[in-house]
Design a protein around this motif. Sequence first.
Motif, PDB file in Angstrom:
ATOM      1  N   GLN A 282     -10.058   2.368  -2.683  1.00 25.11           N
ATOM      2  CA  GLN A 282      -9.130   1.559  -1.897  1.00 25.11           C
ATOM      3  C   GLN A 282      -9.659   0.143  -1.701  1.00 25.11           C
ATOM      4  O   GLN A 282      -8.927  -0.838  -1.818  1.00 25.11           O
ATOM      5  CB  GLN A 282      -8.895   2.223  -0.543  1.00 25.11           C
ATOM      6  N   LEU A 283     -10.975   0.042  -1.430  1.00 22.67           N
ATOM      7  CA  LEU A 283     -11.599  -1.271  -1.261  1.00 22.67           C
ATOM      8  C   LEU A 283     -11.574  -2.056  -2.580  1.00 22.67           C
ATOM      9  O   LEU A 283     -11.332  -3.277  -2.574  1.00 22.67           O
ATOM     10  CB  LEU A 283     -13.034  -1.099  -0.765  1.00 22.67           C
TER      11      LEU A 283
ATOM     12  N   HIS B 243      -9.324  -1.870  -4.892  1.00 22.31           N
ATOM     13  CA  HIS B 243      -7.970  -2.363  -5.082  1.00 22.31           C
ATOM     14  C   HIS B 243      -7.719  -3.618  -4.245  1.00 22.31           C
ATOM     15  O   HIS B 243      -7.101  -4.586  -4.726  1.00 22.31           O
ATOM     16  CB  HIS B 243      -6.966  -1.275  -4.719  1.00 22.31           C
ATOM     17  N   ARG B 244      -8.187  -3.621  -3.014  1.00 24.80           N
ATOM     18  CA  ARG B 244      -7.990  -4.793  -2.144  1.00 24.80           C
ATOM     19  C   ARG B 244      -8.734  -6.002  -2.684  1.00 24.80           C
ATOM     20  O   ARG B 244      -8.230  -7.140  -2.649  1.00 24.80           O
ATOM     21  CB  ARG B 244      -8.452  -4.457  -0.732  1.00 24.80           C
TER      22      ARG B 244
ATOM     23  N   THR C 244      -6.990  -7.454  -5.706  1.00 25.69           N
ATOM     24  CA  THR C 244      -5.809  -8.230  -5.303  1.00 25.69           C
ATOM     25  C   THR C 244      -6.210  -9.612  -4.824  1.00 25.69           C
ATOM     26  O   THR C 244      -5.562 -10.621  -5.161  1.00 25.69           O
ATOM     27  CB  THR C 244      -5.043  -7.495  -4.197  1.00 25.69           C
ATOM     28  N   ALA C 245      -7.296  -9.680  -4.072  1.00 24.05           N
ATOM     29  CA  ALA C 245      -7.740 -10.958  -3.515  1.00 24.05           C
ATOM     30  C   ALA C 245      -8.466 -11.810  -4.559  1.00 24.05           C
ATOM     31  O   ALA C 245      -8.228 -13.020  -4.670  1.00 24.05           O
ATOM     32  CB  ALA C 245      -8.657 -10.714  -2.316  1.00 24.05           C
TER      33      ALA C 245
ATOM     34  N   VAL D 290     -12.362  -9.323   4.355  1.00 29.77           N
ATOM     35  CA  VAL D 290     -11.934  -7.917   4.278  1.00 29.77           C
ATOM     36  C   VAL D 290     -12.091  -7.244   5.636  1.00 29.77           C
ATOM     37  O   VAL D 290     -11.197  -6.512   6.111  1.00 29.77           O
ATOM     38  CB  VAL D 290     -12.741  -7.177   3.204  1.00 29.77           C
TER      39      VAL D 290
ATOM     40  N   ASN E  36      -9.467  -8.531   8.173  1.00 28.21           N
ATOM     41  CA  ASN E  36      -8.137  -7.978   7.921  1.00 28.21           C
ATOM     42  C   ASN E  36      -8.011  -6.548   8.449  1.00 28.21           C
ATOM     43  O   ASN E  36      -6.901  -6.086   8.770  1.00 28.21           O
ATOM     44  CB  ASN E  36      -7.834  -7.999   6.428  1.00 28.21           C
TER      45      ASN E  36
END
Length: 460
Positions: free
Chosen positions: A61-62, A64-65, A68-69, A128, A131
């Motif tokens: 999950q991390l 993927h984030r 994206t960034a 991160v 957020n």
Amino acid sequence: MASAHAKTKRPGGIVRTLMMGIWLPAVFLAGLLCSFLPAFHHPTPHHIKVAVAAPPATTAQLQHRLDTAVPGGFTLRQVDSAAEARSAVLNDDAVAAFAPAPHHPQLYGAKADGVAMETIVRQVFTSVAQNAGATLDFHELVPTRPGDTLGTSPFYLLMACTLPAYFLVATMQRAVGFSRRAHVATLVGGGAVAALACYLTGAYGMDAIPRHPLALLYLFLLTQSVSLTSYGLVSFLGPFFPGASVTLFIMLSVPSSGGTVSVDLLPDFFRFLHPVLPMGNAADALRNVDYLGDRQLGRPTAVLCAWIALGTALIVLGYVKHLRRLVREARAGMTGYVPVPPVEDPTVELPEPVALPPRRHHFGEQPPMLTGRVSGPAGEPVPGATITVTDPRGRQLLHTRTDHNGEYAATGFHDGFAVVVAGASGRKPVATRLLLSTETPLNQDFILTSHRPAGAALSR
């Protein structure tokens, strides 16, 4: 009697001279615009390795984030515990370690990987955490040495080894009386002095590099990689060796070294060059000696030694090439051989009289200031005739001989009057006074008569 004939430069000659003067500055301009600027203007993460102490699902999950960034910026590796994540950083298996937590996630970094790298990693993971509504705690695992706060001091020490090594090759081209062996011995000795000076300054004067004999060794290997390879290129590239050496060891090596901007923040091209060029490997070696306990030295050692081997091979091949040329000239019946003119970097060239081969001048080579032909009364060439140039006070500036065609050429004189004397065994010497100028080349022919009582010695 002797006379000089000034040659007026044609427009083509002016363009040629201008091009010879600007080609090396053009190399620097192209290098700064096409190498330094793309490498340094916008450091961007490229697959920075981060060990994450979290379950696989959380790590995915991390990832993927982060993708994206910062697309392609980070590569996460899942580990079982925070201790294992920290160990990955200490062993240089990861640039940073991250341990997620609901309110206070932990980030572990290594300033020794580069201040710019650590700053970017902290910024990204701080964002991160924010957020997610948490506050990031940062821990420094591998700080830089006390004398290397910004992490760039080793880079400047490497530059202090590279530049003198190159310029020593350029200036040694003036030592035309030195044999090839003497040139190489000077390069090795000069490199040892430069490496020792950098080591003592960096290790004991600034505490910026480790006080370890291996640090001195790698500084010395860097000097030899640069100097021996540059010297080897002289035989094959002639007057263009400065452009090749500057491109290899400065314009490409500096941005790809990782000394000022970490390698993982550079564009692909420079990340590809980093493990290939000498400066990047010397930088890695110093870092490994300082922070990794002498581990991971295999590749830097092998690459630096490979560059030294390449330089040595080029020097040997250049010597063989030189011998073959001498054999060809001997078979052609050439006498009075004139040494090849020194090949110089125009940025360090110092005016000094030197003989040139009396032949057509090629682009990039020193243009002759004084040329001429020595012949007998019937116009026959006088090979091996001596040409001596002195200043008005009688101090000898140059002594050379004519080739098999009776021709000679020379350059490197200061503007002003000089006396040129032509002589040969069994013939009456002839002298003339000339005004030499770097702007206007002169052609001075001589006619030498025998010692038998005849007409006066003439030359034209």
